[in-house]
Design an enzyme around this catalytic site. Structure first.
Site, PDB file in Angstrom:
ATOM      1  N   GLU A 356      50.264  41.277 -26.217  1.00 17.43           N
ATOM      2  CA  GLU A 356      49.366  41.473 -27.348  1.00 17.43           C
ATOM      3  C   GLU A 356      49.649  42.787 -28.033  1.00 17.43           C
ATOM      4  O   GLU A 356      49.882  43.795 -27.394  1.00 17.43           O
ATOM      5  CB  GLU A 356      47.926  41.447 -26.886  1.00 17.43           C
ATOM      6  CG  GLU A 356      47.376  40.061 -26.963  1.00 17.43           C
ATOM      7  CD  GLU A 356      46.781  39.647 -25.661  1.00 17.43           C
ATOM      8  OE1 GLU A 356      46.489  40.528 -24.847  1.00 17.43           O
ATOM      9  OE2 GLU A 356      46.615  38.437 -25.459  1.00 17.43           O
ATOM     10  N   HIS A 442      42.374  42.350 -15.964  1.00 18.64           N
ATOM     11  CA  HIS A 442      42.302  40.917 -15.655  1.00 18.64           C
ATOM     12  C   HIS A 442      42.360  40.645 -14.153  1.00 18.64           C
ATOM     13  O   HIS A 442      43.278  39.985 -13.684  1.00 18.64           O
ATOM     14  CB  HIS A 442      43.457  40.157 -16.333  1.00 18.64           C
ATOM     15  CG  HIS A 442      43.467  40.246 -17.819  1.00 18.64           C
ATOM     16  ND1 HIS A 442      44.565  39.893 -18.583  1.00 18.64           N
ATOM     17  CD2 HIS A 442      42.520  40.627 -18.696  1.00 18.64           C
ATOM     18  CE1 HIS A 442      44.285  40.062 -19.866  1.00 18.64           C
ATOM     19  NE2 HIS A 442      43.056  40.525 -19.963  1.00 18.64           N
ATOM     20  N   ASN A 480      45.126  36.036 -21.549  1.00 19.27           N
ATOM     21  CA  ASN A 480      43.818  36.628 -21.232  1.00 19.27           C
ATOM     22  C   ASN A 480      42.943  35.539 -20.618  1.00 19.27           C
ATOM     23  O   ASN A 480      42.913  34.415 -21.094  1.00 19.27           O
ATOM     24  CB  ASN A 480      43.171  37.163 -22.497  1.00 19.27           C
ATOM     25  CG  ASN A 480      44.167  37.858 -23.385  1.00 19.27           C
ATOM     26  OD1 ASN A 480      45.109  37.227 -23.846  1.00 19.27           O
ATOM     27  ND2 ASN A 480      43.992  39.120 -23.594  1.00 19.27           N
TER      28      ASN A 480
HETATM   29  P1  FDA Z   1      32.643  39.085 -14.999  1.00 13.95           P
HETATM   30  O1  FDA Z   1      33.351  40.273 -14.457  1.00 13.95           O
HETATM   31  O2  FDA Z   1      32.671  38.865 -16.453  1.00 13.95           O
HETATM   32  O3  FDA Z   1      31.099  39.170 -14.587  1.00 13.95           O
HETATM   33  C1  FDA Z   1      30.669  39.523 -13.310  1.00 13.95           C
HETATM   34  C2  FDA Z   1      29.256  40.097 -13.421  1.00 13.95           C
HETATM   35  O4  FDA Z   1      28.682  40.161 -12.125  1.00 13.95           O
HETATM   36  C3  FDA Z   1      29.195  41.506 -13.989  1.00 13.95           C
HETATM   37  O5  FDA Z   1      28.228  41.558 -14.996  1.00 13.95           O
HETATM   38  C4  FDA Z   1      28.792  42.362 -12.790  1.00 13.95           C
HETATM   39  O6  FDA Z   1      28.006  43.478 -13.149  1.00 13.95           O
HETATM   40  C5  FDA Z   1      27.996  41.386 -11.967  1.00 13.95           C
HETATM   41  N1  FDA Z   1      27.980  41.671 -10.524  1.00 13.95           N
HETATM   42  C6  FDA Z   1      29.020  41.986  -9.731  1.00 13.95           C
HETATM   43  N2  FDA Z   1      28.636  42.102  -8.459  1.00 13.95           N
HETATM   44  C7  FDA Z   1      27.313  41.845  -8.434  1.00 13.95           C
HETATM   45  C8  FDA Z   1      26.338  41.827  -7.399  1.00 13.95           C
HETATM   46  N3  FDA Z   1      26.658  42.055  -6.106  1.00 13.95           N
HETATM   47  N4  FDA Z   1      25.037  41.559  -7.722  1.00 13.95           N
HETATM   48  C9  FDA Z   1      24.687  41.333  -9.018  1.00 13.95           C
HETATM   49  N5  FDA Z   1      25.591  41.340 -10.040  1.00 13.95           N
HETATM   50  C10 FDA Z   1      26.875  41.589  -9.746  1.00 13.95           C
HETATM   51  N6  FDA Z   1      39.733  38.645 -21.123  1.00 13.95           N
HETATM   52  C11 FDA Z   1      40.057  37.833 -22.151  1.00 13.95           C
HETATM   53  O7  FDA Z   1      40.158  36.614 -21.966  1.00 13.95           O
HETATM   54  N7  FDA Z   1      40.294  38.360 -23.400  1.00 13.95           N
HETATM   55  C12 FDA Z   1      40.230  39.701 -23.637  1.00 13.95           C
HETATM   56  O8  FDA Z   1      40.431  40.151 -24.780  1.00 13.95           O
HETATM   57  C13 FDA Z   1      39.901  40.565 -22.558  1.00 13.95           C
HETATM   58  N8  FDA Z   1      39.861  41.920 -22.715  1.00 13.95           N
HETATM   59  C14 FDA Z   1      39.346  42.720 -21.724  1.00 13.95           C
HETATM   60  C15 FDA Z   1      39.127  44.076 -21.948  1.00 13.95           C
HETATM   61  C16 FDA Z   1      38.507  44.859 -20.973  1.00 13.95           C
HETATM   62  C17 FDA Z   1      38.263  46.332 -21.227  1.00 13.95           C
HETATM   63  C18 FDA Z   1      38.107  44.273 -19.748  1.00 13.95           C
HETATM   64  C19 FDA Z   1      37.427  45.073 -18.684  1.00 13.95           C
HETATM   65  C20 FDA Z   1      38.346  42.927 -19.518  1.00 13.95           C
HETATM   66  C21 FDA Z   1      38.975  42.141 -20.492  1.00 13.95           C
HETATM   67  N9  FDA Z   1      39.181  40.786 -20.286  1.00 13.95           N
HETATM   68  C22 FDA Z   1      39.607  39.992 -21.319  1.00 13.95           C
HETATM   69  C23 FDA Z   1      38.898  40.152 -18.976  1.00 13.95           C
HETATM   70  C24 FDA Z   1      37.594  39.367 -18.954  1.00 13.95           C
HETATM   71  O9  FDA Z   1      36.532  40.142 -19.460  1.00 13.95           O
HETATM   72  C25 FDA Z   1      37.326  38.936 -17.502  1.00 13.95           C
HETATM   73  O10 FDA Z   1      38.411  38.124 -17.084  1.00 13.95           O
HETATM   74  C26 FDA Z   1      36.041  38.156 -17.362  1.00 13.95           C
HETATM   75  O11 FDA Z   1      34.934  38.903 -17.796  1.00 13.95           O
HETATM   76  C27 FDA Z   1      35.826  37.713 -15.925  1.00 13.95           C
HETATM   77  O12 FDA Z   1      34.743  36.812 -15.893  1.00 13.95           O
HETATM   78  P2  FDA Z   1      33.989  36.492 -14.560  1.00 13.95           P
HETATM   79  O13 FDA Z   1      33.054  35.389 -14.817  1.00 13.95           O
HETATM   80  O14 FDA Z   1      34.988  36.338 -13.472  1.00 13.95           O
HETATM   81  O15 FDA Z   1      33.144  37.823 -14.174  1.00 13.95           O
END
Ligand code: FDA
Length: 504
Positions: A356, A442, A480
Site C-alpha cells: 500500500e 495485522h 489487510n
Molecule cells: P480487534 O483487535 O479489532 O478487537 C479486539 C477487541 O477486544 C479490542 O477492542 C480490545 O480492546 C478488546 N479486548 C481484548 N482483550 C480483552 C479482554 N480480555 N476483555 C475485554 N476486551 C478485550 N486492517 C485492515 O483490514 N485495513 C486497514 O487499513 C488496517 N489498518 C490498521 C491500522 C492500525 C494502526 C492497526 C492497529 C490495525 C490495522 N488493521 C487494518 C488491522 C485491523 O484493525 C485488525 O485486523 C482487526 O481490528 C482485528 O479484528 P479482531 O476482530 O480480530 O479484533
C-alpha cells in the site's frame, strides 16, 4: 451469590465480536459484550473525541508514559512522540521481546484506529490459507455481506486523479509503472464523499487533517457506526465498557464463569465481577483471545484445551519502508491520511508483495514515499503462558522477518533502480534502517481455524465456546485482514446460531 447470568457473552467489540453480537441479537439471544476499552463518543476539552496525530495527548494511547508512533523519527529525531499520562487511550502497542503489535482499544476495537482499507484477498490465496473453508460460499455470500455491512466504498477516480491530497499516491504509481509494476485502487470504509467535502471546505477535516491511528473525528464508518449500532438496535445486546475479562472456567452444568475486572479510565480497579453464560464467544483479537485461552489451559480452568492454542501466529508479512524522491519530484505537503492505492505484485512467483502506498501527512513537503508492504512470510510464532506475569509471551525472533524484508526489498529495489532513487534510513527509530521489521498492524492466528477450533470456530475440547476473530486466520492473508475476519465471522456465526444456539 452476586453472579449475573446471561445467555451469551461476547468478549471484545472488534470485527469478529461485532458480527457475532449482531447475529445473536437478531436471533433473540440476550447478549452482553465486554470491552476493556472506552466508548469513544465524548468530546474532550478541545471539543474533539480523539486526539490529533501531530500533538497527541493521553487519549491517543493505552496506558503509556509516552506515545509510541510507528514512524517514530524524522532525520533520526523523535519528533512524533509526546510524554503523556497513562490512560485508557485508543491505540495500544503491545511490546513483546522482538515484535510489537499495534491494536485498537475501545468500542469498535481496531476499527477505531485502522486505515479503513477494506480488501478481500485474492481467491486463490484465500484457498491456500484456509483450504477447508468453502471459498465459493465466501466469495458469493459472506464477503459481499461483510462489504455491505461495513459500508465499504470506492474513491471517485476523477477526484483521485485531480486532487492534491492524493498526489503522493500518483507519484508512487508513476514510479512503480517505470519499474513495470501495476497498481490497484484500495476500497475503504472511510466515506470518500465526506473526504471530498473536507477538501471543498464543506465538512470538518479528519482524513485531510492527518487523523487516523489515534482515531478519526469524522468520516470513518467504524464498527460503532455499523455492526455495533445495529447490534444495539436489536434491543438484545448491551456493551459493558472498561470491563476486562480475566479468567474463564467451566461449571458443572456446562455454563462458563468469567471473572471480569472493571476499571476507571485512569486504570483504578473499581470492581471484580463474576458473570456466567451458556454460550461464550471470544472476539478479543489475536492477542486477547489467545491469551485468555492459554491462561485457562495453563492454569487449569479449562484443562481440555488443545495444544494448538497459542500456535500459528504471524504478522501478515507486514514491512514498512520509505523512499527518498528527487527534489523535482515532491509528494505534496497535503496528504490524505487514508491510503487509496496499492502496488499489486502478489502474483510474483518468487516474492509476492502487495504494497500500500501510505501517506506521510506531516503538513510539509518531505519528498518521502512511504509504503506498507504485505508479504508472504512462512515463519510463524507461538505464544507461551508466563506464570510470573500472567501474560501470554510471544515467541518470535527478529530474524523470522528476514523473508518478509527480502520480499519487500526485491520490489523496492526494482522501483529505486528504475527511478534512480534511494531508501530513507531515518524514519524507523534511532538506527540506520530502511525496513521496519519489528512491528505489525495485522496480528493473525493463535487459535487457528480447523486446528485449535473446528471448521466453524468451535473451540476443541469444549461445548458452546467459540473464537470469532483474527486469531482464527493462520498468520497470513495477503491483504489487510478485517474484511476477511468479518466475512469469516459471518459464515461461522450463521452455522453456530442455527446448530448450537437456537436449535430445539
Ligand atoms: P480487534 O483487535 O479489532 O478487537 C479486539 C477487541 O477486544 C479490542 O477492542 C480490545 O480492546 C478488546 N479486548 C481484548 N482483550 C480483552 C479482554 N480480555 N476483555 C475485554 N476486551 C478485550 N486492517 C485492515 O483490514 N485495513 C486497514 O487499513 C488496517 N489498518 C490498521 C491500522 C492500525 C494502526 C492497526 C492497529 C490495525 C490495522 N488493521 C487494518 C488491522 C485491523 O484493525 C485488525 O485486523 C482487526 O481490528 C482485528 O479484528 P479482531 O476482530 O480480530 O479484533
Amino acid at each position: 451469590d452476586g453472579t449475573a447470568f446471561v445467555p451469551a457473552v461476547v468478549i471484545g467489540t472488534g470485527y469478529g465480536a461485532a458480527v457475532s453480537a449482531l447475529r445473536l441479537g437478531e436471533a433473540g439471544v440476550r447478549t452482553v459484550m465486554l470491552e476493556m476499552g472506552q466508548l469513544w463518543n465524548q468530546p474532550g476539552p478541545d471539543g474533539n473525541v480523539f486526539a490529533g496525530m501531530l500533538k497527541p495527548d493521553k487519549r491517543s494511547s493505552w496506558f503509556k508514559n509516552r506515545t509510541e508512533a510507528p514512524l517514530g523519527s524524522f532525520l533520526w529525531l523523535d519528533l512524533a512522540n509526546r510524554d503523556i499520562d497513562p490512560y485508557a487511550g485508543v491505540l495500544d502497542r503491545v511490546n513483546f521481546d522482538q515484535m510489537s503489535v499495534y491494536v485498537g482499544r475501545g468500542v469498535g476495537g481496531g476499527s477505531l484506529v485502522n486505515g479503513g482499507m477494506a480488501v478481500a484477498p485474492k481467491r486463490s490465496y484465500f484457498e491456500e490459507v484456509l483450504p477447508r473453508v468453502d471459498s465459493a460460499e465466501m466469495y458469493d455470500r459472506y464477503f459481499p455481506r461483510a462489504n455491505s455491512m461495513l459500508r465499504v466504498n470506492h474513491i471517485d477516480n476523477g477526484w483521485f486523479e485531480s486532487t492534491e491530497w492524493y498526489k503522493f499516491a500518483r507519484v508512487s504509481r508513476d514510479q512503480a509503472q517505470k519499474a513495470g509494476l501495476g497498481t490497484v485502487h484500495v476500497p475503504n470504509v472511510y466515506d470518500f464523499d465526506h473526504m471530498r467535502r473536507e477538501a471543498a471546505g464543506e465538512a470538518p477535516r479528519s482524513a485531510l487533517a492527518g487523523e487516523v491511528i489515534y482515531g478519526n473525528n469524522h468520516g470513518k464508518q467504524s464498527l460503532d457506526k455499523t455492526y455495533l449500532a445495529a447490534a444495539l438496535g436489536t434491543g438484545k445486546v448491551t456493551i459493558e465498557t472498561l470491563h476486562q475479562a480475566r479468567t474463564i472456567r467451566q461449571q458443572k452444568d456446562g455454563t462458563y464463569l468469567l471473572t471480569v475486572e472493571q476499571r476507571d479510565a485512569d486504570g483504578r480497579l473499581l470492581a471484580t465481577k463474576e458473570i456466567s453464560c451458556r454460550h461464550l464467544f471470544l472476539g478479543a483479537g489475536s492477542l486477547g483471545s489467545t491469551e485468555l485461552l492459554l491462561r485457562a489451559r495453563e492454569t487449569g480452568t479449562l484443562p481440555n484445551l488443545s495444544s494448538e492454542i497459542g500456535a500459528g501466529w504471524g504478522p501478515n508479512g507486514n514491512i514498512m519502508t520509505a523512499r527518498a524522491n528527487h527534489v523535482w519530484n515532491p509528494t505534496g505537503a497535503n496528504q490524505s491520511s487514508i491510503p487509496a492505492l496499492g502496488i499489486d505484485d502478489w502474483d510474483n512467483p518468487q516474492n509476492p508483495v502487495f504494497a500500500e502506498i501510505a501517506p506521510m501527512p506531516a503538513g510539509l513537503e518531505t519528498w518521502v514515499s512511504l509504503y506498507l508492504a504485505i508479504t508472504k512470510n512462512p515463519e510463524r510464532g507461538t505464544f507461551a503462558y508466563d506464570a510470573a506475569t500472567d501474560r501470554a509471551a510471544l515467541r518470535w525472533t527478529r530474524d523470522q522477518n528476514t523473508p518478509a524484508v527480502n520480499a519487500a526489498k526485491s520490489l523496492f529495489d526494482r522501483i529505486n533502480r528504475a527511478n534512480t532513487t534511494m531508501y530513507r534510513y531515518d524514519l524507523f527509530g534511532k538506527q540506520v534502517k530502511a525496513f521496519s521489521d519489528d512491528f505489525t498492524y495485522h496480528p493473525l492466528g493463535g487459535c487457528v481455524l480447523g486446528r485449535a477450533t473446528d471448521d466453524y470456530g468451535r473451540v476443541k475440547g469444549y461445548k458452546n465456546l467459540y473464537v470469532t476473530d483474527g486469531s482464527l486466520i493462520p498468520g497470513s492473508i495477503g491483504v489487510n485482514p478485517f474484511v476477511t475476519i468479518t466475512a469469516l465471522a459471518e459464515r461461522n456465526i450463521e452455522r453456530v446460531i442455527r446448530q448450537d444456539v437456537t436449535a430445539p
